[in-house]
Design an enzyme around this catalytic site. Structure first.
Site, PDB file in Angstrom:
ATOM      1  N   GLY A 207      -1.963  48.724  14.746  1.00  0.00           N
ATOM      2  CA  GLY A 207      -0.547  48.453  14.490  1.00  0.00           C
ATOM      3  C   GLY A 207       0.347  49.370  15.299  1.00  0.00           C
ATOM      4  CB  SER A 208       3.759  50.591  14.638  1.00  0.00           C
ATOM      5  OG  SER A 208       4.336  49.305  14.566  1.00  0.00           O
ATOM      6  CB  THR A 209      -0.795  54.212  14.821  1.00  0.00           C
ATOM      7  OG1 THR A 209      -1.898  53.320  14.994  1.00  0.00           O
ATOM      8  CG2 THR A 209      -0.414  54.276  13.353  1.00  0.00           C
ATOM      9  CE1 TYR A 210      -3.906  51.222  22.049  1.00  0.00           C
ATOM     10  CE2 TYR A 210      -2.195  49.676  22.693  1.00  0.00           C
ATOM     11  CZ  TYR A 210      -3.373  50.351  22.975  1.00  0.00           C
ATOM     12  OH  TYR A 210      -4.001  50.153  24.188  1.00  0.00           O
ATOM     13  CE  LYS A 211       5.645  48.973  17.456  1.00  0.00           C
ATOM     14  NZ  LYS A 211       6.682  48.866  16.420  1.00  0.00           N
TER      15      LYS A 211
END
Length: 375
Positions: free
Chosen positions: A27-31
């Site tokens: 999820g957004s931890t990959y951003k």
């Protein structure tokens, strides 16, 4: 035997070591890694403003932001603290998937950490060549957008995320995780000590890491940060929230209440953090399966870090806690003064408008009287 069978047949797989044997869409931890790639490849500058509405159209497909109204003007810091999907859609459109994946792999994602435990899985960081080999199909630009926000083919284990964020925190060193610190006898004689084992050093500039760390700090320490309400006290935590969908959703489903969905359709909640921000000592990753977003995972990381700081760095925790209390009181005072100033300005404006209306009304009455006298 009956009890054992109940464990092995349980649909929740309680015997699986989820830290290393289960991979999730990050999820957004990959951003964070998409931001690193964009900065290193000079696709964007840290303070460059990108306008981010509620949706982004690519061809005939519309990609939604998590925020219905959009986020407006966004730089890399705001993109991280407010987790702006549209910012990453636009950035991903300007990049090749292989460039995006290259930086994620530098931080250990997509490879086994080589921890000394059995059956670890590697996760997946996709490339154009991987898709061609796996599916016999060419990579599509729209897949960039999905991967940029940690969905699609991207998969990671919790321990990989912790290792990757530890590398961001420590200046780019990727370490092999270890279970044993030292071996000693009953009398306390140390027989063997296991020193930290550096596996690699990421090829990322200190400037890029500085900008990204600033954004991660704002996630938990800025009023607009997605982890502001779970920041804790005395830990100076930085990190990234994440919500990972477990299946494709319509726009209606996307904005519907997660807890009203069937359990298996609910989003996973993630948070990966490190602390203290300016002198990192610990990194923690948490995934709450079907937890309906990062609000389920962030308190877990906060509490683990708080416990660690109180146990191993009590004086530092006490010092930070006092400073955090003072800083928060100053912030509250500043916000109150700003609110009172706005209210005074509104009252003055209201009084001015009322005065102008009264003057206009008097002028109209005077004009009517003059007209009657003339007649």
């Amino acid at each position: 035997e009956e009890y054992w069978n109940s464990l092995t047949s349980n649909e929740h797989n309680p015997l699986r070591d989820r830290g290393i044997q289960e991979h999730y869409a990050p999820g957004s931890t990959y951003k964070t890694f998409t931001a690193i790639a964009a900065l290193e490849e000079k696709v964007v500058k840290p303070d460059e403003i990108i306008k981010c509405g509620p949706t982004f159209r690519l061809g005939r497909r519309v990609f939604n932001d998590w925020k219905r109204s959009g986020h407006g003007d966004t730089d890399v810091y705001k993109s991280l603290r407010s987790s702006v999907d549209v910012y990453y859609y636009k950035v991903a459109k300007m990049m090749h998937i292989n460039d995006m994946s290259k930086y994620a792999k530098m931080f250990g994602l997509g490879s086994k950490t080589e921890i000394d435990l059995p059956r670890e899985i590697p996760g997946l960081i996709p490339t154009a060549e991987w898709k061609k080999k796996r599916y016999g199909e060419e990579w599509q630009l729209g897949e960039n957008l999905v991967c940029a926000i940690g969905q699609g083919y991207v998969l990671a284990t919790p321990i990989q995320l912790a290792i990757a964020y530890a590398a961001i925190a420590n200046g780019g060193k990727v370490y092999r995780p270890q279970i044993i610190k030292e071996i000693f006898t009953n009398s306390g004689e140390v027989l063997k000590t296991f020193a930290p084992e550096e596996v690699s050093k990421v090829n990322v500039s200190d400037e890029t890491l500085k900008h990204v760390k600033k954004g991660l700090y704002q996630v938990a320490n800025h009023r607009e940060g997605t982890a502001w309400w779970y920041r804790g006290r005395g830990i100076r935590m930085a990190g990234k929230t994440g919500t990972a969908q477990v299946r494709s959703m319509t726009q209606t489903e996307l904005f519907s209440k997660c807890k009203d969905m069937p359990y298996k359709s609910r989003h996973h909640g993630l948070f990966v953090g490190f602390a203290p921000y300016d002198d990192p000592k610990i990194a923690v990753a948490a995934v709450v399966e079907h937890g309906c977003g990062s609000s389920a995972a962030t308190p877990v990381v906060r509490d683990v870090i708080t416990k660690y700081m109180k146990k191993y760095h009590p004086e530092l925790h006490k010092k930070y806690a006092e400073e955090d209390k003072i800083a928060y009181l100053k912030l509250v005072r500043k916000e109150r003064e700003a609110r009172e100033a706005r209210e005074r300005a509104q009252e003055l404006k209201k009084q001015q408008e009322q005065k102008e209306n009264e003057e206009n009304s008097e002028e109209e009455t005077s004009d009517e009287n003059d007209s009657e006298e003339t007649n």
